[in-house]
Design an enzyme around this catalytic site. Structure first.
Site, PDB file in Angstrom:
ATOM      1  N   ILE A 100       0.831  -1.203   0.000  1.00 39.61           N
ATOM      2  CA  ILE A 100       0.000   0.000   0.000  1.00 39.61           C
ATOM      3  C   ILE A 100       0.867   1.254   0.000  1.00 39.61           C
ATOM      4  CG2 ILE A 100      -0.259   0.197   2.519  1.00 39.61           C
ATOM      5  CD1 ILE A 100      -2.959   0.856  -0.180  1.00 39.61           C
ATOM      6  N   SER A 133      11.410   0.571   7.715  1.00 39.74           N
ATOM      7  CA  SER A 133      10.753  -0.681   7.378  1.00 39.74           C
ATOM      8  C   SER A 133      11.747  -1.826   7.519  1.00 39.74           C
ATOM      9  CB  SER A 133      10.201  -0.627   5.951  1.00 39.74           C
ATOM     10  OG  SER A 133       9.497  -1.799   5.632  1.00 39.74           O
ATOM     11  N   ARG A 134      11.258  -2.970   7.949  1.00 36.80           N
ATOM     12  CA  ARG A 134      12.139  -4.132   8.080  1.00 36.80           C
ATOM     13  C   ARG A 134      12.538  -4.702   6.727  1.00 36.80           C
ATOM     14  NH1 ARG A 134       9.022  -8.271  11.736  1.00 36.80           N
ATOM     15  NH2 ARG A 134       7.325  -7.502  10.401  1.00 36.80           N
ATOM     16  N   LYS A 149      -5.675   2.802   7.096  1.00 36.36           N
ATOM     17  CA  LYS A 149      -6.843   2.111   7.607  1.00 36.36           C
ATOM     18  C   LYS A 149      -6.555   0.609   7.702  1.00 36.36           C
ATOM     19  CE  LYS A 149      -8.184  -0.233   3.954  1.00 36.36           C
ATOM     20  NZ  LYS A 149      -8.487  -1.679   3.918  1.00 36.36           N
ATOM     21  N   ASP A 202     -10.755  -6.312   5.927  1.00 29.00           N
ATOM     22  CA  ASP A 202      -9.764  -5.334   5.490  1.00 29.00           C
ATOM     23  C   ASP A 202     -10.301  -4.543   4.293  1.00 29.00           C
ATOM     24  OD1 ASP A 202      -6.760  -4.393   5.548  1.00 29.00           O
ATOM     25  OD2 ASP A 202      -7.234  -4.850   3.462  1.00 29.00           O
TER      26      ASP A 202
END
Length: 308
Positions: free
Chosen positions: A14, A36-37, A90, A168
């Site tokens: 996303i 971010s990993r 979201k 979702d």
């Protein structure tokens, strides 16, 4: 006006599909870092987590939290305590109660907290809300059916506790319904279908009512192949309204009123910039509350196993 310096936390699908291009196209924001990993953005400094981001990047104003909902609360607390404005992808959290301390902390820090519902920024939603505002609504029907393999390939977290399963995408429909209806509704019944090998539902049937009685129904399904369906129909004393393509197309009594492009995330970032300028927050828990109610009162049914 100096652009707002923003960082993205959680560089997944996303973020790459929507947040990065929307920030790049916005005159209000400048993407200065990511955390971010597993992901990064070409040409943008990257850090393994939000703690490292805050330690290494001295001057930035806001973060967009795009990781799954489970760890989002802790990251939001960390960002707010550091005095950063926070945008929540979201759903805004894994539970309703998570939002309470975030709202209080944002107010205490005098920073903006924005719980985004991107479908509310679809091209036809605002005009649908305006048209329904003065009309007697007889019934509402939601059909939200898509192919999970297309939209969430290999995203195992979405099937785990706190991942929401079919809710979702389904929560996008609920975010539109709660925005356009002039009266509040509440869930009265639900059936959730769980694959035998998953802990989150793959389909759901929902019934809603208001003070006058049953008023709305919704079908969510993640098993639809071919053309995808994102439709909301409302029947009123003055005619029928149809929102299609996730809210981008609006038809009233068979006449096309709006046929818009996908600019939902551009709308989100315009709204976030306005909130930051005004030092205000926007956190609407209603779509998440309907999902929580479905898990509380819904009947659970088990269906065949699902494999990616």
């Amino acid at each position: 006006m100096t652009p707002i310096r923003i960082a993205i936390v959680g560089v997944g699908k996303i973020a790459r599909d929507q947040h990065v291009p929307s920030i790049a196209a916005s005159a209000d924001f400048d993407l200065v870092a990511t955390a971010s990993r597993h992901g990064s953005v070409d040409g943008v400094p990257s850090y393994p987590d939000i703690e490292a981001l805050l330690e290494k990047v001295e001057h930035f104003d806001a973060v967009a939290l795009c990781m799954p909902p489970g760890p989002r609360h802790a990251a939001a607390l960390t960002a707010l305590r550091a005095g950063k404005h926070v945008l929540l992808e979201k759903p805004p959290g894994a539970t309703l109660s998570e939002l309470d301390d975030l709202v209080a902390l944002a107010a205490g820090q005098r920073v903006s907290l924005f719980a985004t519902w991107h479908s509310r920024f679809a091209a036809g939603v605002a005009q649908a809300k305006q048209w329904l505002a003065s009309r007697n609504i007889r019934s509402v029907r939601v059909d939200w059916k898509e192919d999970v393999r297309k939209w969430h390939p290999g995203q195992a977290w979405i099937w785990e506790p706190g991942g929401f399963g079919v809710f979702d995408p389904g929560i996008n429909a609920l975010s539109i319904v709660t925005e356009i209806l002039p009266m509040p509704i509440h869930l009265t019944a639900a059936t959730l279908q769980f694959p035998e090998n998953r802990t989150q539902p793959i389909a759901a049937e929902l019934t809603f009512a208001d003070a006058a009685g049953e008023r709305a129904t919704a079908t969510f399904d993640w098993r639809q192949t071919g053309p995808q369906t994102w439709d909301i129909r409302a029947s009123t004393d003055d005619g029928d309204l149809l929102l299609q393509s996730g809210g981008a197309r609006l038809t009233i009594d068979g006449k096309m009123v709006v046929d818009g492009r996908d600019e939902e995330y551009a709308g989100i970032y315009r709204r976030f910039a306005g909130l930051i300028a005004a030092r205000e927050s926007d956190v609407d828990p209603r779509p998440l509350r309907h999902v929580a109610d479905a898990f509380m009162v819904g009947r659970h049914a088990f269906v065949e196993p699902f494999e990616d």
